[in-house]
Design a protein around this motif. Structure first.
Motif, PDB file in Angstrom:
ATOM      1  N   LEU A 219      82.348  73.180  56.810  1.00 51.35           N
ATOM      2  CA  LEU A 219      80.990  73.273  56.303  1.00 51.35           C
ATOM      3  C   LEU A 219      80.696  74.701  55.871  1.00 51.35           C
ATOM      4  O   LEU A 219      80.870  75.642  56.649  1.00 51.35           O
ATOM      5  N   LEU A 220      80.256  74.875  54.619  1.00 49.31           N
ATOM      6  CA  LEU A 220      79.680  76.153  54.272  1.00 49.31           C
ATOM      7  C   LEU A 220      78.539  76.410  55.247  1.00 49.31           C
ATOM      8  O   LEU A 220      77.958  75.475  55.798  1.00 49.31           O
ATOM      9  N   PRO A 221      78.182  77.681  55.498  1.00 52.10           N
ATOM     10  CA  PRO A 221      77.325  77.999  56.654  1.00 52.10           C
ATOM     11  C   PRO A 221      76.071  77.148  56.736  1.00 52.10           C
ATOM     12  O   PRO A 221      75.353  76.975  55.753  1.00 52.10           O
ATOM     13  N   ILE A 222      75.830  76.627  57.932  1.00 53.99           N
ATOM     14  CA  ILE A 222      74.589  75.887  58.190  1.00 53.99           C
ATOM     15  C   ILE A 222      73.679  76.684  59.122  1.00 53.99           C
ATOM     16  O   ILE A 222      72.595  76.212  59.466  1.00 53.99           O
ATOM     17  N   THR A 223      74.111  77.886  59.544  1.00 57.23           N
ATOM     18  CA  THR A 223      73.203  78.765  60.277  1.00 57.23           C
ATOM     19  C   THR A 223      72.023  79.068  59.364  1.00 57.23           C
ATOM     20  O   THR A 223      72.207  79.369  58.187  1.00 57.23           O
ATOM     21  N   GLU A 224      70.814  78.986  59.912  1.00 59.43           N
ATOM     22  CA  GLU A 224      69.607  79.025  59.084  1.00 59.43           C
ATOM     23  C   GLU A 224      69.620  80.210  58.124  1.00 59.43           C
ATOM     24  O   GLU A 224      69.995  81.324  58.476  1.00 59.43           O
ATOM     25  N   ALA A 240      70.611  78.748  65.023  1.00 58.09           N
ATOM     26  CA  ALA A 240      69.774  77.645  64.549  1.00 58.09           C
ATOM     27  C   ALA A 240      70.430  76.941  63.365  1.00 58.09           C
ATOM     28  O   ALA A 240      70.674  77.568  62.333  1.00 58.09           O
ATOM     29  N   PRO A 241      70.727  75.640  63.481  1.00 62.07           N
ATOM     30  CA  PRO A 241      71.193  74.904  62.299  1.00 62.07           C
ATOM     31  C   PRO A 241      70.058  74.778  61.299  1.00 62.07           C
ATOM     32  O   PRO A 241      68.894  74.592  61.680  1.00 62.07           O
ATOM     33  N   THR A 242      70.379  74.894  60.016  1.00 61.41           N
ATOM     34  CA  THR A 242      69.329  74.879  59.017  1.00 61.41           C
ATOM     35  C   THR A 242      68.491  73.609  59.102  1.00 61.41           C
ATOM     36  O   THR A 242      69.014  72.505  59.319  1.00 61.41           O
ATOM     37  N   SER A 243      67.205  73.780  58.922  1.00 57.92           N
ATOM     38  CA  SER A 243      66.268  72.657  58.982  1.00 57.92           C
ATOM     39  C   SER A 243      66.217  71.875  57.685  1.00 57.92           C
ATOM     40  O   SER A 243      65.484  70.895  57.588  1.00 57.92           O
ATOM     41  N   ARG A 244      67.000  72.275  56.661  1.00 60.11           N
ATOM     42  CA  ARG A 244      66.985  71.578  55.375  1.00 60.11           C
ATOM     43  C   ARG A 244      67.363  70.108  55.512  1.00 60.11           C
ATOM     44  O   ARG A 244      66.914  69.270  54.726  1.00 60.11           O
ATOM     45  N   PRO A 248      67.779  70.047  65.026  1.00 56.31           N
ATOM     46  CA  PRO A 248      69.052  70.273  65.721  1.00 56.31           C
ATOM     47  C   PRO A 248      69.675  69.011  66.303  1.00 56.31           C
ATOM     48  O   PRO A 248      70.896  68.850  66.276  1.00 56.31           O
ATOM     49  N   GLU A 249      68.861  68.126  66.851  1.00 62.12           N
ATOM     50  CA  GLU A 249      69.406  66.900  67.424  1.00 62.12           C
ATOM     51  C   GLU A 249      70.149  66.077  66.387  1.00 62.12           C
ATOM     52  O   GLU A 249      71.189  65.464  66.677  1.00 62.12           O
ATOM     53  N   ASP A 250      69.673  66.089  65.146  1.00 64.14           N
ATOM     54  CA  ASP A 250      70.357  65.344  64.090  1.00 64.14           C
ATOM     55  C   ASP A 250      71.682  66.000  63.713  1.00 64.14           C
ATOM     56  O   ASP A 250      72.641  65.311  63.344  1.00 64.14           O
ATOM     57  N   PHE A 251      71.749  67.327  63.801  1.00 66.29           N
ATOM     58  CA  PHE A 251      73.022  67.993  63.546  1.00 66.29           C
ATOM     59  C   PHE A 251      74.022  67.673  64.656  1.00 66.29           C
ATOM     60  O   PHE A 251      75.211  67.500  64.401  1.00 66.29           O
ATOM     61  N   GLN A 252      73.531  67.589  65.884  1.00 67.83           N
ATOM     62  CA  GLN A 252      74.405  67.161  66.978  1.00 67.83           C
ATOM     63  C   GLN A 252      74.941  65.757  66.718  1.00 67.83           C
ATOM     64  O   GLN A 252      76.124  65.477  66.947  1.00 67.83           O
ATOM     65  N   TYR A 253      74.090  64.883  66.212  1.00 68.98           N
ATOM     66  CA  TYR A 253      74.529  63.524  65.876  1.00 68.98           C
ATOM     67  C   TYR A 253      75.611  63.559  64.796  1.00 68.98           C
ATOM     68  O   TYR A 253      76.602  62.817  64.857  1.00 68.98           O
ATOM     69  N   PHE A 254      75.410  64.420  63.795  1.00 64.77           N
ATOM     70  CA  PHE A 254      76.379  64.556  62.707  1.00 64.77           C
ATOM     71  C   PHE A 254      77.766  64.907  63.256  1.00 64.77           C
ATOM     72  O   PHE A 254      78.766  64.271  62.924  1.00 64.77           O
ATOM     73  N   ILE A 255      77.813  65.929  64.119  1.00 64.68           N
ATOM     74  CA  ILE A 255      79.085  66.351  64.700  1.00 64.68           C
ATOM     75  C   ILE A 255      79.671  65.228  65.559  1.00 64.68           C
ATOM     76  O   ILE A 255      80.869  64.912  65.479  1.00 64.68           O
ATOM     77  N   ASP A 256      78.838  64.643  66.381  1.00 64.81           N
ATOM     78  CA  ASP A 256      79.268  63.587  67.299  1.00 64.81           C
ATOM     79  C   ASP A 256      79.890  62.423  66.525  1.00 64.81           C
ATOM     80  O   ASP A 256      80.962  61.921  66.877  1.00 64.81           O
TER      81      ASP A 256
END
Length: 677
Positions: A219-224, A240-244, A248-256
């Protein structure tokens, strides 16, 4: 403001009189001062907690040159001084407070009044776990511990999936432009595109990557980050994962979800520089806190950014804590560290007189070198099984060698030299390639000096460089044939593989971060060459994963040998890839001219019958269909330093992969041998 507190004391909350035990022990403060508190994000930032039955949020920030710090937010009307913080440790400058009644979802910033120049500013939390959607800049109180993970099986086998001997094929992705979702206004009159969310991306991207056979995504950087056009490489939120794309919980779901589908995740991470945006790290407490104060060290003028002060232990702790945070808390499988070359050299992108030498009079950035070594030691010590990859373009030695032998400690290094040589070669009209044969062969002179990744990255398809397809010369057919031949050579060459999105189906346009890839090229009535190229990349990945010779000895010289690297007149190269088992041996032959070559004699290492495993000129890939459909028996004719040889047809602008048929070792019939005389 309350009286400054000393270590071990309990600050009294200014509003309630509640005695609140600090989150920092004396040992925490000692480790932070030494730059070795590898769970520092559990202390700094905003953390919901309960004190004597009262729920609230604990805030802590590092601001050693502040005279006063307060927390401001929607809960106190953003009023400076309304909710003051106490000085937890005078020497380190750690400020802390507990605010009852707050919880997740609270918007906040730090109001900092400096001891210098009457400087006052509102800052985002450097350790904040979430931020508002740009252009808003407030931090958001977030509890990231509530998510329930389901990727235990992946984590248990991750170390095996990421060994030097494992097949690693990486699909590089910019989440904001991989694919958009078209929407229509309620009135039905206007169409527009929107980003996919983390959860939408999880399912769509996992399905696609799995189908294409890639083992990892990067992933190109997702740090905010505040500016879309930086692609994430100018980060303001290192925790912080970007809010775009969601919370954050949804980014955890993405990785999971990716892990549940057997796909590894690498994250581009940028410890080399940060933007000058006033709400973030720059001039944080009225001084150059996170950046070097001397502009000869502290500014990247070419990028308009600041350089982290690697000589300051607290700054190094901030960065290493960020790296470990993503690996631990978000289960990221590895970090691709951006712009390492810019960190290693004090004169990087600087003219004479614009840089200051190190203590020995040299150009090496010794503090940055020490930081990178500490970073890699911390990663491998704290999160075993994860990897680090250096984007490093210079001749710095031992980048991917252990620190105990003097190396920087990365797992892999991007092979930028191979990339530039091959793109330069492939751009040439084939009639001129015979004079640049060294571009193909030179990389094997140093292929085992590091553990390499072969990158065809986003940087090569922007800024008027053209797409991968438009870099190829010739007419429409030749462009696709050139690209297939190039990819075939790349997958046969030692080193892990990385391909930026869109390259797998031959996008015509340069990559544009603001719009979706041109997926319509894969649907009728578009030219079928795009879908055929996509099929070829899929089959390359299938071959890569099923043939041990392409990965088992990938980082060992025994895994590769040339058959012929001197046939510049025909622009043909041929080589062998090996595993620890003789039966796994593969032969690659690459013809980089549009001239088919019939009756081409090729040396082979063993007697037997050879057959095609893959041919980029196959009709199903959009080629001319010139194949070797029959087995090719070897004869005892010494050729190209090999004891046996075969005759085959080389298709135009193509890579062919051969393998010996099992059980065909005994070929000694005279009538077969006569055909070779």
């Amino acid at each position: 403001m309350g009286v400054p507190q000393q270590p071990g004391s309990k600050p009294e909350h200014a509003l309630t009189g509640l005695e609140v035990p600090s989150l920092f022990s004396d040992f925490d403060l000692y480790l932070f001062g030494q730059g070795k508190h590898y769970h520092i994000y559990e202390k700094f930032g905003a953390h919901p907690r309960e004190v004597e039955g009262i729920t609230g949020v604990n805030f802590a920030v590092w601001a050693p040159n502040a005279a006063a710090v307060s927390v401001i937010g929607d809960f106190n009307g953003w009023q400076h001084g309304a909710t003051p913080m106490q000085l937890r440790h005078k020497e380190l400058g750690v400020w802390e407070c507990f605010i009852p009644g707050l919880g997740p979802g609270t918007l906040y910033k730090y109001a900092i009044h400096s001891r210098f120049n009457n400087y006052a500013v509102e800052k985002t939390d450097p350790y904040g776990f979430a931020e508002e959607l740009r252009p808003q800049t407030a931090s958001i109180v977030t509890d990231i511990q509530h998510y329930r993970w389901h990727d235990e099986q992946w984590l248990q086998q991750r170390a095996q999936q990421q060994r030097l001997s494992s097949p690693i094929s990486i699909y590089e992705v910019h989440l904001g432009s991989w694919r958009h979702i078209p929407e229509r206004h309620k009135e039905g009159a206007v169409e527009e595109d929107r980003f996919m969310t983390y959860r939408e991306l999880a399912h769509a991207l996992a399905t696609y990557v799995k189908e294409m056979g890639f083992t990892h995504i990067e992933l190109l950087p997702i740090t905010e980050y505040p500016y879309d056009g930086s692609w994430g490489y100018q980060a303001t939120g290192y925790y912080a994962p970007t809010s775009r794309f969601g919370p954050p919980e949804d980014f955890q779901y993405f990785i999971d979800y990716m892990h549940q589908q057997g796909i590894g995740i690498l994250l581009d991470w940028v410890p080399s520089h940060f933007p000058k945006d006033g709400h973030a790290l720059s001039y944080f407490d009225g001084t150059h806190l996170y950046e070097y104060s001397d502009p000869r060290k502290g500014e990247h003028k070419g990028w308009g950014t600041y350089v982290f002060d690697y000589g300051r232990s607290e700054v190094c702790n901030f960065l290493i804590g960020s790296a470990l945070f993503w690996l631990r808390e978000y289960h990221i499988d590895g970090l691709r560290v951006d712009a390492v070359a810019s960190m290693l050299y004090l004169d990087y992108m600087r003219d004479s007189g614009e840089w200051v030498s190190n203590q020995y009079g040299g150009r090496e950035h010794l503090e940055a070198v020490a930081f990178l070594r500490q970073l890699n030691e911390a990663v491998y010590g704290q999160v075993p099984g994860t990897i680090t990859v250096a984007e490093e373009s210079s001749a710095w030695p031992l980048v991917s060698r252990p620190t105990y032998v003097g190396g920087l400690g990365f797992t892999f290094k991007w092979n930028m030299g191979w990339m530039h040589d091959m793109l330069e070669y492939m751009h040439l009209d084939p009639i001129h390639r015979r004079y640049h044969h060294n571009n193909i062969t030179f990389s094997l002179m140093y292929a085992y000096s590091e553990n390499f990744v072969l990158p065809l990255s986003h940087d090569e398809v922007v800024h008027l460089k053209g797409s991968m397809l438009t870099k190829m010369p010739g007419d429409l057919w030749q462009r696709f044939a050139n690209l297939r031949a190039f990819y075939g050579y790349m997958w046969g060459h030692p080193g892990k593989k990385l391909l930026f999105m869109g390259g797998e189906f031959g996008q015509w346009q340069e990559w544009n971060y603001a719009q979706s890839l041109d997926w319509h090229l894969l649907a009728p009535p578009s030219d079928p060459h795009h879908a055929q190229l996509q099929d070829f990349v899929r089959d390359l990945n299938r071959l890569y994963r099923q043939e041990p010779a392409l990965s088992m000895l990938d980082c060992e010289p025994e895994g590769f040998s040339w058959i012929d690297c001197h046939d510049s007149d025909n622009s043909v190269v041929s080589f062998i890839r090996r595993s620890q088992q003789t039966a796994d041996t593969l032969i690659f032959i690459c013809n980089f001219t549009p001239v088919p070559r019939h009756g081409y004699r090729l040396g082979v290492p063993f007697p037997g019958e050879y057959y095609e495993l893959l041919n980029s000129d196959d009709i199903r890939y959009g080629g001319s269909g010139l194949r070797n459909n029959q087995p090719m028996p070897s004869g005892p004719i010494y050729w190209q330093s090999c004891p046996h040889s075969i005759l085959l047809t080389l298709p135009p602008l193509a890579t062919v992969v051969l393998k010996k048929r099992p059980g065909s070792d005994i070929i000694g019939l005279e009538e077969e041998n006569l055909s070779y005389e």
